[in-house]
Structure formats: C-alpha cells, structure tokens
Design an enzyme around this catalytic site. Structure first.
Site, PDB file in Angstrom:
ATOM      1  N   PRO A  54       4.721  -5.012  -1.027  1.00 48.28           N
ATOM      2  CG  PRO A  54       6.876  -4.098  -1.334  1.00 48.28           C
ATOM      3  CD  PRO A  54       5.889  -5.301  -0.636  1.00 48.28           C
ATOM      4  N   GLY A  55       3.478  -3.678  -4.121  1.00 46.08           N
ATOM      5  CA  GLY A  55       3.377  -3.849  -5.517  1.00 46.08           C
ATOM      6  C   GLY A  55       3.168  -2.556  -6.151  1.00 46.08           C
ATOM      7  NE  ARG A  56      -0.634   2.307  -5.573  1.00 46.22           N
ATOM      8  CZ  ARG A  56      -1.769   2.351  -6.401  1.00 46.22           C
ATOM      9  NH1 ARG A  56      -1.753   2.677  -7.676  1.00 46.22           N
ATOM     10  NH2 ARG A  56      -2.783   1.728  -5.777  1.00 46.22           N
TER      11      ARG A  56
ATOM     12  CE1 TYR B 255      -2.613  -3.492  -8.451  1.00 41.97           C
ATOM     13  CE2 TYR B 255      -1.479  -1.674  -7.550  1.00 41.97           C
ATOM     14  CZ  TYR B 255      -1.970  -2.943  -7.390  1.00 41.97           C
ATOM     15  OH  TYR B 255      -1.678  -3.446  -6.252  1.00 41.97           O
TER      16      TYR B 255
ATOM     17  CE1 TYR C 297      -9.842   1.621  -8.336  1.00 39.84           C
ATOM     18  CE2 TYR C 297      -7.943   2.110  -9.735  1.00 39.84           C
ATOM     19  CZ  TYR C 297      -8.814   1.193  -9.327  1.00 39.84           C
ATOM     20  OH  TYR C 297      -8.597  -0.106  -9.158  1.00 39.84           O
TER      21      TYR C 297
ATOM     22  NE  ARG D 226      -4.252   2.633 -10.966  1.00 39.73           N
ATOM     23  CZ  ARG D 226      -4.110   3.732 -10.588  1.00 39.73           C
ATOM     24  NH1 ARG D 226      -3.507   4.955 -11.228  1.00 39.73           N
ATOM     25  NH2 ARG D 226      -4.319   4.090  -9.179  1.00 39.73           N
TER      26      ARG D 226
ATOM     27  CB  CYS E  70     -17.334   2.662 -28.469  1.00 36.24           C
ATOM     28  SG  CYS E  70     -18.673   3.429 -29.489  1.00 36.24           S
ATOM     29  CD  GLU E  71     -17.924   2.833 -21.594  1.00 34.26           C
ATOM     30  OE1 GLU E  71     -18.050   2.034 -22.389  1.00 34.26           O
ATOM     31  OE2 GLU E  71     -18.124   2.816 -20.518  1.00 34.26           O
TER      32      GLU E  71
ATOM     33  N   GLY F 199       0.851  -1.186  -0.098  1.00 30.30           N
ATOM     34  CA  GLY F 199       0.061  -0.136   0.089  1.00 30.30           C
ATOM     35  C   GLY F 199       0.878   1.284   0.058  1.00 30.30           C
TER      36      GLY F 199
HETATM   37  N1  LLP Z   1      -1.250  -6.983  -0.649  1.00 32.96           N
HETATM   38  C1  LLP Z   1      -2.725  -7.252  -0.719  1.00 32.96           C
HETATM   39  C2  LLP Z   1      -3.490  -8.157   0.216  1.00 32.96           C
HETATM   40  C3  LLP Z   1      -3.401  -6.292  -1.639  1.00 32.96           C
HETATM   41  O1  LLP Z   1      -4.754  -6.480  -1.574  1.00 32.96           O
HETATM   42  C4  LLP Z   1      -2.550  -5.302  -2.204  1.00 32.96           C
HETATM   43  C5  LLP Z   1      -3.321  -4.537  -3.071  1.00 32.96           C
HETATM   44  C6  LLP Z   1      -1.453  -5.375  -1.884  1.00 32.96           C
HETATM   45  C7  LLP Z   1      -0.623  -6.162  -1.041  1.00 32.96           C
HETATM   46  C8  LLP Z   1      -0.439  -4.605  -2.775  1.00 32.96           C
HETATM   47  O2  LLP Z   1      -0.854  -2.901  -2.780  1.00 32.96           O
HETATM   48  P1  LLP Z   1       0.162  -2.013  -3.296  1.00 32.96           P
HETATM   49  O3  LLP Z   1       1.435  -1.909  -2.577  1.00 32.96           O
HETATM   50  O4  LLP Z   1       0.425  -2.097  -4.850  1.00 32.96           O
HETATM   51  O5  LLP Z   1      -0.557  -0.670  -2.966  1.00 32.96           O
HETATM   52  N2  LLP Z   1      -6.125  -1.503  -8.736  1.00 32.96           N
HETATM   53  C9  LLP Z   1      -5.810  -0.689  -7.769  1.00 32.96           C
HETATM   54  C10 LLP Z   1      -5.225  -1.134  -6.393  1.00 32.96           C
HETATM   55  C11 LLP Z   1      -5.737  -2.354  -5.889  1.00 32.96           C
HETATM   56  C12 LLP Z   1      -4.899  -2.690  -4.895  1.00 32.96           C
HETATM   57  C13 LLP Z   1      -5.482  -4.105  -4.404  1.00 32.96           C
HETATM   58  N3  LLP Z   1      -4.621  -4.765  -3.645  1.00 32.96           N
HETATM   59  C14 LLP Z   1      -5.317   0.661  -8.669  1.00 32.96           C
HETATM   60  O6  LLP Z   1      -5.116   0.454  -9.745  1.00 32.96           O
HETATM   61  O7  LLP Z   1      -5.016   1.680  -7.625  1.00 32.96           O
END
Ligand code: LLP
Length: 432
Positions: A292-294, A391, A335, A331, A362-363, A249
């Site tokens: 961490p993902g994003r 994402y 959002y 996105r 087409c939107e 997050g």
């Molecule tokens: N761990 C869990 C259990 C999660 O559900 C998520 C993200 C992460 C880690 C990674 O979070 P990050 O570090 O990437 O913030 N599609 C949305 C974001 C959805 C996130 C879902 N879960 C967007 O494009 O902003």
C-alpha cells in the site's frame, strides 16, 4: 465532516489537523506547505499489519510503496512500525539505505532498471528485486555472478486483470509496459530460466493491478490467477514458489462521495480466497506481501496555500489563485483528480461557492480543481487541500523554477520539518 478523520474546526473557526491550528502552521512555516499527520500514517500501517495478523496468521509483510511519499523520516517511521518498503528507483533505494532500512525488507521495482541500479541493489543485498523482463534477469544474473553473490528475486506478472480505475494507473492488463504476460507463456519461460540461473534465487511472484481501486473483486481474481500459476510451476517444474506479492492500489477517500472499503476487509477477503485456492490447488499457503502506498500516505496529508487573487468572470467562473499549483500537485493536470478544499481560516462557514482553484504556473491547465465547493475566498486567506499526502510531494517539480515547499510532520500537538523548503540557491545548484 471532512474527508480525513484528523481534520476538525477549533473555537476560532480555523481548520485543525491532528489538533493543530492549520492557520498557525501556515504562519509559522509559510505557504505552500505540506503537512503530514504522523499519527495517521502509523495508524494506517498498524491497520494493514494487524489485518495480516488477524486473517492470515501473520504470515506476510506490509511493504509501504514509497513512491507515494519518500524521505528519510518516512523510511524511519516505516522501520519503527515493522513495515517493509517498495522502492522503484535508485533514488528511493538510496533514501532507504541512508535511513538505515533493513534491506531484506525492500522490494525493488522498475520496468527498466539501469546497470547502476541493479549493481547497487545486488551490493546492498536487497531482499526482493522484482524482475520485469528477461533481459533484466540475464543482466542481474551476470552482475550477481561477477560479485560472487546470489540475487533474490520475484517476477512481476501481468495477471490479465482490468481494474476499474484511471487508464494511467492501471497496470495488470496484458497491454502494459510492466511485467511478464501469462497468456503468451513468457512468464513460465522466465520462471524456468530463473530456476536454472546459478546466481538467482526465485523467492516469489508479484502482481499489481492498479491504483485507487475501490472493489475487492479484482484483488481476489488476481490472487486466484497467481495461485494457479504457482500450482502450474509446482506441477510442471517441481519448484515451490514460496512468496506472493499482491501489490498495492487500495482506494482512499478524496471526496465525501468516496466510500473506500476498510483495509481489514481487503485482507479478510483476499485471505479467504488464498486459503480456498491453495486447498483446491494442493499448494502450500504462500507468504503474502502487500504494497500500500496511497492508503498509508494520502489521508495523512494536507497542503496549505495562500490565496493571491480572486477573479470573477461573470457567467463563466471564479478563479481563486494560490501560491502553489501543478508544481507541488500535478494530479489534476495529469488525471483530473478531484480534491476537497477548505478555507482554513473560515472553516466553520459553509462552502457555498463553486470555484476553480488555479495555480501560479505559466500554464492554463495548472489547476487544483474546477467546480470545487469552497467558502468565500479572498486574497490572504489560507486554503487547505485535503488528502494530498501521496503522489504530491513525490511528483512535485521545479517547473517555472519554483522552489519546492517544505514538508512538516505533526505529532501529539507538535510540528517539525522533515523536508526543508528549497531555496533559490537550490534552484541553481547544478547550473554551470
Ligand atoms: N506496488 C506497485 C508495484 C506499484 O506500481 C504501485 C503504484 C504501488 C504498489 C502502490 O499503489 P497505491 O497503493 O499507492 O495505489 N501517480 C499516480 C499513482 C501511480 C501508482 C503507481 N504505482 C497517482 O497520483 O494517482
């Protein structure tokens, strides 16, 4: 000057990424094109990893949340960096397994895993199946029993924290579809049940409070809440929970005005909280996982598009139409996410127009953004949208039967395709 540190301008006035001319990349591979800088991906991994070493004695594991961007090459890079993986479906899990990932370092999430998914996870001896609800625990125990295996689990807990972020990406509050609530006692009951289940090993607890969070405080509060629960389990059940997964997050810079906290600081502050709480609560320091993902994928990515039409509507707005849109980046429509955009072939010119970048679907809501500062863009120009590494590809679709763009990785002045461009044949592949 730009939101991501690998972006610059060369002597031709073209935008470069990782030192490579993006206009040349667009020429070589066509547009739309996702470009990811491998060096930045690795740098982010190392910075998370070294922060655990520095502030928590290396007693933890960084698990990249592959929902941000998943493909075999990304899994291979994570493996090389000594990083674990968070997967959330059989598709992501299969990608990891096929890339030769060490299954003990995988956290398998999902609030409604199917029987097929649970069986696949058990058969592959996944290190952490993050159990979301009681029926899943029962199902998993039965599946593991039928195979004569013990399943290693964590429980997904809702710590009751309201992180300050978009409603759709908040997950830690009681009104959430994810996990067990603490307040109602259901989390405690689940722990008791897991301890009594023959084919289950409870390795730890997990929480994730949301995404794109800039404050550290909610992470500190979440760890406090989780550690108190671990202490309660120890005191009342005599069971030691050894691992604590604090989720992901961490916010990133999409706009110049965003000011994310350095990743090191998160770990420093969270580690302080964990040390302090464990001492007070008289429990052992848990092994910590973060997801961490994003923050690993996003800053490394840009998307390149070619401008088709320019449409000026006097006193209303100027539309710049591009050859991609919500099918490669949904996105904004989901959002209202904001991005920085640059005309790659005019990158040294000032961005003194305010435009709406429109996709080709087409939107009407198919936009990349409104009121975006941009250089004067005309048909044939190349537009780069920044920080699209997370994402975007992973949430892309074939809406309007538009083939998905390829993904190119750049590294040390070289580029290579890691996901091929979809063909028209791919589009009809499953049609009967
Ligand atoms: N761990 C869990 C259990 C999660 O559900 C998520 C993200 C992460 C880690 C990674 O979070 P990050 O570090 O990437 O913030 N599609 C949305 C974001 C959805 C996130 C879902 N879960 C967007 O494009 O902003």
């Amino acid at each position: 000057m730009f939101v991501s540190e690998n972006l610059s301008v060369n002597e031709k006035g073209h935008l470069t990424a990782g030192g490579i001319d993006t206009v040349e990349l667009a020429k070589k591979y066509g547009t739309p094109l996702y470009v990811m800088d491998e060096q930045l991906i690795r740098k982010a991994c190392r910075s998370f990893k070294s922060s655990i070493d520095k502030f928590y004695g290396g007693n933890g594991l960084v698990c990249y949340a592959s929902k941000a961007f998943c493909c075999k090459e990304m899994c291979r890079i994570m493996k090389e960096e000594g990083i674990g993986l968070d997967v959330v479906s059989i598709g992501e899990l299969y990608t990891a397994v096929k890339s030769g990932f060490d299954c003990d370092k995988i956290c398998f999430h999902g609030n409604n895993k199917t029987d097929e998914e649970l069986e696949f996870a058990v058969e592959n001896n996944i290190g952490h199946i993050i159990v979301d609800n009681i029926s899943e625990l029962e199902k998993l125990n039965a599946i593991a029993k039928s195979k004569g295996i013990t399943a290693k689990i964590m429980f997904r807990i809702k710590p009751g924290i309201d992180a300050h972020t978009h409603n759709f990406v908040k997950t830690g509050q009681i009104d959430s579809k994810f996990g067990f609530a603490l307040e109602t006692g259901e989390a405690f009951e689940a722990v008791k049940k897991a301890i009594d289940s023959e084919n289950i090993i409870l390795r730890g607890l997990h929480c994730h409070i949301g995404s794109q969070i800039f404050d550290i405080e909610p992470f500190e509060t979440a760890s406090e809440v989780m550690l108190k629960f671990i202490a309660k389990i120890k005191n009342e059940l005599g069971f030691e929970v050894k691992e604590l997964n604090l989720g992901g997050g961490f916010g990133i810079k999409y706009l110049e005005s965003h000011d994310p906290v350095p990743y090191e600081t998160y770990m420093e502050r969270v580690s302080e909280t964990v040390h302090k709480c464990c001492k007070e609560l008289e429990i052992n320091l848990p092994f910590i996982l973060i997801e961490p993902g994003r923050s690993i994928a996003s800053p490394a990515g840009i998307t390149l598009y070619t401008v088709g039409a320019r449409k000026e509507i006097p006193d209303i707005r100027t539309y710049i139409s591009i050859d991609g849109g919500m099918c490669d980046n949904p996105r904004y429509i989901l959002y209202q996410s904001e991005y920085e955009a640059i005309v790659a072939n005019k990158a040294s010119e000032p961005r003194n127009e305010k435009v709406t970048i429109a996709g080709k679907c087409c939107e009407s809501g198919d936009l990349i953004g409104e009121n975006m500062p941009l250089q004067h863009a005309e048909s044939g120009d190349i537009i780069a949208v920044c920080a699209t590494g997370a994402y975007n590809y992973s949430m892309s679709s074939n809406y309007n039967r538009i083939p998905k763009p390829p993904v190119v990785f750049i590294n040390n002045g070289e580029s290579r395709i890691v996901i091929k461009k979809e063909t028209l044949e791919d589009i009809i592949r499953n049609d009967i």
